[in-house]
Design a protein around this motif. Structure first.
Motif, PDB file in Angstrom:
ATOM      1  N   TYR A 190     -19.832 -63.670 -24.228  1.00  0.00           N
ATOM      2  CA  TYR A 190     -20.960 -63.213 -23.413  1.00  0.00           C
ATOM      3  C   TYR A 190     -21.228 -61.740 -23.680  1.00  0.00           C
ATOM      4  CZ  TYR A 190     -20.237 -67.515 -20.791  1.00  0.00           C
ATOM      5  OH  TYR A 190     -20.111 -68.831 -20.440  1.00  0.00           O
ATOM      6  N   THR A 191     -22.460 -61.324 -23.387  1.00  0.00           N
ATOM      7  CA  THR A 191     -22.829 -59.915 -23.471  1.00  0.00           C
ATOM      8  C   THR A 191     -23.407 -59.463 -22.141  1.00  0.00           C
ATOM      9  OG1 THR A 191     -25.036 -60.447 -24.290  1.00  0.00           O
ATOM     10  CG2 THR A 191     -23.332 -60.055 -25.947  1.00  0.00           C
ATOM     11  N   ASP A 192     -23.425 -58.163 -21.942  1.00  0.00           N
ATOM     12  CA  ASP A 192     -23.879 -57.517 -20.705  1.00  0.00           C
ATOM     13  C   ASP A 192     -23.168 -58.087 -19.481  1.00  0.00           C
ATOM     14  OD1 ASP A 192     -25.070 -55.446 -19.470  1.00  0.00           O
ATOM     15  OD2 ASP A 192     -27.068 -56.335 -19.380  1.00  0.00           O
ATOM     16  N   ILE A 193     -21.846 -58.133 -19.571  1.00  0.00           N
ATOM     17  CA  ILE A 193     -20.987 -58.691 -18.531  1.00  0.00           C
ATOM     18  C   ILE A 193     -20.869 -57.717 -17.355  1.00  0.00           C
ATOM     19  CG2 ILE A 193     -18.610 -59.365 -18.023  1.00  0.00           C
ATOM     20  CD1 ILE A 193     -18.450 -60.342 -20.945  1.00  0.00           C
ATOM     21  N   HIS A 194     -20.926 -58.285 -16.156  1.00  0.00           N
ATOM     22  CA  HIS A 194     -20.724 -57.549 -14.908  1.00  0.00           C
ATOM     23  C   HIS A 194     -19.796 -58.362 -14.008  1.00  0.00           C
ATOM     24  CE1 HIS A 194     -24.185 -55.378 -16.395  1.00  0.00           C
ATOM     25  NE2 HIS A 194     -24.079 -54.510 -15.388  1.00  0.00           N
ATOM     26  N   VAL A 195     -19.203 -57.699 -13.026  1.00  0.00           N
ATOM     27  CA  VAL A 195     -18.346 -58.367 -12.048  1.00  0.00           C
ATOM     28  C   VAL A 195     -18.724 -57.863 -10.660  1.00  0.00           C
ATOM     29  CG1 VAL A 195     -16.487 -56.643 -12.302  1.00  0.00           C
ATOM     30  CG2 VAL A 195     -15.953 -58.947 -11.433  1.00  0.00           C
ATOM     31  N   ALA A 196     -18.669 -58.765  -9.682  1.00  0.00           N
ATOM     32  CA  ALA A 196     -19.042 -58.422  -8.309  1.00  0.00           C
ATOM     33  C   ALA A 196     -18.286 -59.324  -7.344  1.00  0.00           C
ATOM     34  CB  ALA A 196     -20.545 -58.593  -8.103  1.00  0.00           C
ATOM     35  N   VAL A 197     -18.248 -58.921  -6.083  1.00  0.00           N
ATOM     36  CA  VAL A 197     -17.694 -59.760  -5.025  1.00  0.00           C
ATOM     37  C   VAL A 197     -18.806 -60.678  -4.528  1.00  0.00           C
ATOM     38  CG1 VAL A 197     -16.699 -59.774  -2.701  1.00  0.00           C
ATOM     39  CG2 VAL A 197     -15.967 -58.043  -4.353  1.00  0.00           C
ATOM     40  N   GLN A 198     -18.481 -61.949  -4.407  1.00  0.00           N
ATOM     41  CA  GLN A 198     -19.456 -62.944  -3.960  1.00  0.00           C
ATOM     42  C   GLN A 198     -19.401 -63.114  -2.445  1.00  0.00           C
ATOM     43  OE1 GLN A 198     -19.382 -66.829  -5.970  1.00  0.00           O
ATOM     44  NE2 GLN A 198     -19.598 -67.744  -3.950  1.00  0.00           N
ATOM     45  N   GLN A 199     -20.559 -63.220  -1.827  1.00  0.00           N
ATOM     46  CA  GLN A 199     -20.629 -63.496  -0.390  1.00  0.00           C
ATOM     47  C   GLN A 199     -20.186 -64.932  -0.123  1.00  0.00           C
ATOM     48  OE1 GLN A 199     -24.077 -62.020   1.703  1.00  0.00           O
ATOM     49  NE2 GLN A 199     -24.082 -63.812   3.021  1.00  0.00           N
ATOM     50  N   ARG A 200     -19.633 -65.166   1.064  1.00  0.00           N
ATOM     51  CA  ARG A 200     -19.158 -66.503   1.436  1.00  0.00           C
ATOM     52  C   ARG A 200     -20.281 -67.529   1.321  1.00  0.00           C
ATOM     53  NH1 ARG A 200     -17.617 -65.518   6.356  1.00  0.00           N
ATOM     54  NH2 ARG A 200     -19.578 -66.160   7.293  1.00  0.00           N
ATOM     55  N   GLN A 201     -19.996 -68.583   0.602  1.00  0.00           N
ATOM     56  CA  GLN A 201     -20.891 -69.727   0.416  1.00  0.00           C
ATOM     57  C   GLN A 201     -22.262 -69.355  -0.147  1.00  0.00           C
ATOM     58  OE1 GLN A 201     -20.882 -71.739   4.227  1.00  0.00           O
ATOM     59  NE2 GLN A 201     -18.800 -72.436   3.947  1.00  0.00           N
ATOM     60  N   ARG A 202     -22.356 -68.220  -0.835  1.00  0.00           N
ATOM     61  CA  ARG A 202     -23.624 -67.781  -1.432  1.00  0.00           C
ATOM     62  C   ARG A 202     -23.351 -67.171  -2.796  1.00  0.00           C
ATOM     63  NH1 ARG A 202     -28.097 -66.273   1.640  1.00  0.00           N
ATOM     64  NH2 ARG A 202     -29.012 -66.236  -0.423  1.00  0.00           N
ATOM     65  N   SER A 203     -23.296 -67.988  -3.821  1.00  0.00           N
ATOM     66  CA  SER A 203     -22.994 -67.482  -5.157  1.00  0.00           C
ATOM     67  C   SER A 203     -24.088 -66.566  -5.693  1.00  0.00           C
ATOM     68  CB  SER A 203     -22.759 -68.642  -6.135  1.00  0.00           C
ATOM     69  OG  SER A 203     -23.926 -69.433  -6.252  1.00  0.00           O
ATOM     70  N   ASP A 204     -25.259 -66.581  -5.046  1.00  0.00           N
ATOM     71  CA  ASP A 204     -26.368 -65.730  -5.486  1.00  0.00           C
ATOM     72  C   ASP A 204     -26.410 -64.382  -4.773  1.00  0.00           C
ATOM     73  OD1 ASP A 204     -27.015 -67.050  -3.064  1.00  0.00           O
ATOM     74  OD2 ASP A 204     -29.159 -66.800  -3.436  1.00  0.00           O
ATOM     75  N   VAL A 205     -25.512 -64.150  -3.805  1.00  0.00           N
ATOM     76  CA  VAL A 205     -25.479 -62.882  -3.077  1.00  0.00           C
ATOM     77  C   VAL A 205     -24.199 -62.152  -3.468  1.00  0.00           C
ATOM     78  CG1 VAL A 205     -25.491 -61.762  -0.827  1.00  0.00           C
ATOM     79  CG2 VAL A 205     -26.811 -63.864  -1.170  1.00  0.00           C
ATOM     80  N   LEU A 206     -24.373 -61.026  -4.166  1.00  0.00           N
ATOM     81  CA  LEU A 206     -23.246 -60.300  -4.742  1.00  0.00           C
ATOM     82  C   LEU A 206     -23.168 -58.884  -4.205  1.00  0.00           C
ATOM     83  CD1 LEU A 206     -23.920 -61.485  -8.366  1.00  0.00           C
ATOM     84  CD2 LEU A 206     -22.157 -62.358  -6.826  1.00  0.00           C
ATOM     85  N   LEU A 207     -21.959 -58.424  -3.980  1.00  0.00           N
ATOM     86  CA  LEU A 207     -21.712 -57.069  -3.519  1.00  0.00           C
ATOM     87  C   LEU A 207     -21.449 -56.164  -4.709  1.00  0.00           C
ATOM     88  CD1 LEU A 207     -21.192 -55.051  -1.190  1.00  0.00           C
ATOM     89  CD2 LEU A 207     -18.793 -55.809  -1.248  1.00  0.00           C
ATOM     90  N   ASP A 208     -22.312 -55.194  -4.928  1.00  0.00           N
ATOM     91  CA  ASP A 208     -22.112 -54.092  -5.860  1.00  0.00           C
ATOM     92  C   ASP A 208     -21.619 -54.506  -7.261  1.00  0.00           C
ATOM     93  OD1 ASP A 208     -22.223 -51.437  -6.581  1.00  0.00           O
ATOM     94  OD2 ASP A 208     -20.297 -50.923  -5.661  1.00  0.00           O
ATOM     95  N   PRO A 209     -22.445 -55.224  -8.030  1.00  0.00           N
ATOM     96  CA  PRO A 209     -22.033 -55.578  -9.397  1.00  0.00           C
ATOM     97  C   PRO A 209     -21.673 -54.342 -10.220  1.00  0.00           C
ATOM     98  CG  PRO A 209     -24.008 -56.781  -8.775  1.00  0.00           C
ATOM     99  CD  PRO A 209     -23.774 -55.746  -7.699  1.00  0.00           C
ATOM    100  N   GLN A 210     -20.579 -54.451 -10.958  1.00  0.00           N
ATOM    101  CA  GLN A 210     -20.081 -53.367 -11.794  1.00  0.00           C
ATOM    102  C   GLN A 210     -20.070 -53.815 -13.254  1.00  0.00           C
ATOM    103  OE1 GLN A 210     -19.004 -50.205 -10.574  1.00  0.00           O
ATOM    104  NE2 GLN A 210     -20.125 -51.032  -8.815  1.00  0.00           N
TER     105      GLN A 210
END
Length: 154
Positions: free
Chosen positions: A24-44
Motif C-alpha cells: 500500500y501507499t500513503d498509509i495512515h493509522v488512526a483510532v477507530q470509534q466504537r462500531q464506526r469504522s468510518d469515524v477515525l480519531l486523528d489519523p497519523q
C-alpha cells in the motif's frame, strides 16, 4: 479517566508487497470509534516519527475488576479493546482501511488497571511495525504493548 496510546517505529508511508500482503501507499493509522469504522480519531501518517492519541473513558469497578467504557472502546465486558485502523488516504482525503490492530484491554495487568483508574490515566506504548516490516495487526498483548498507569513519555 484517559487512555493514552503512544506509538513509535511506524512502518512508513509506503509498504511494499509481501506474502499475504498486497502492499500500500500513503498509509495512515488512526483510532477507530466504537462500531464506526468510518469515524477515525486523528489519523497519523505511517512515516511519522511517533504518534499518540488520548481517549476519554470511564472506569467502573466490577466483580471481576475494572471495566472501561468510552466512545473508542470496543467489545463486551471482559473482552474490551481499542482498534488502531490502518488505511490509505487518497487525493481527496478519503481513508480506506486495509487492516486493524486490536489493543486488548483484557491483557492489562489488573494491578496496573486499578492504579490507572486511581491516577486517571492508562498508558499504552508500542511499536507499530510487525516482524515483517508491515503495519502491526491482529490482537496486541504484552510484550508487544507495554501498559502502565500515570505518566506519558511522548
Amino acid at each position: 479517566m484517559q487512555i493514552r496510546i503512544e506509538a513509535f517505529a511506524l512502518p512508513g508511508r509506503t509498504c511494499t508487497a509481501g506474502p499475504g500482503f498486497p502492499g500500500y501507499t500513503d498509509i495512515h493509522v488512526a483510532v477507530q470509534q466504537r462500531q464506526r469504522s468510518d469515524v477515525l480519531l486523528d489519523p497519523q501518517p505511517g512515516d511519522a516519527a511517533s504518534a499518540a492519541w488520548t481517549l476519554d473513558c470511564t472506569a467502573s469497578a466490577t466483580a471481576s475488576g475494572v471495566d472501561l467504557k468510552g466512545p473508542h472502546i470496543q467489545g463486551r465486558p471482559g473482552q474490551r479493546f481499542v482498534y488502531l485502523s490502518w488505511g490509505t488516504v487518497d487525493d481527496t482525503g478519503v481513508f480506506t482501511m486495509f487492516r486493524r490492530a486490536k489493543l486488548m484491554l483484557d491483557a492489562v495487568d489488573p494491578a496496573v488497571l486499578a492504579a490507572a483508574a486511581h491516577s486517571g490515566r492508562l498508558v499504552a506504548r508500542l511499536g507499530l511495525t510487525d516482524a515483517k516490516g508491515q503495519p502491526l495487526c491482529a490482537a496486541v498483548r504484552p510484550p508487544v504493548v507495554a501498559w502502565s498507569a500515570g505518566a506519558t513519555t511522548l
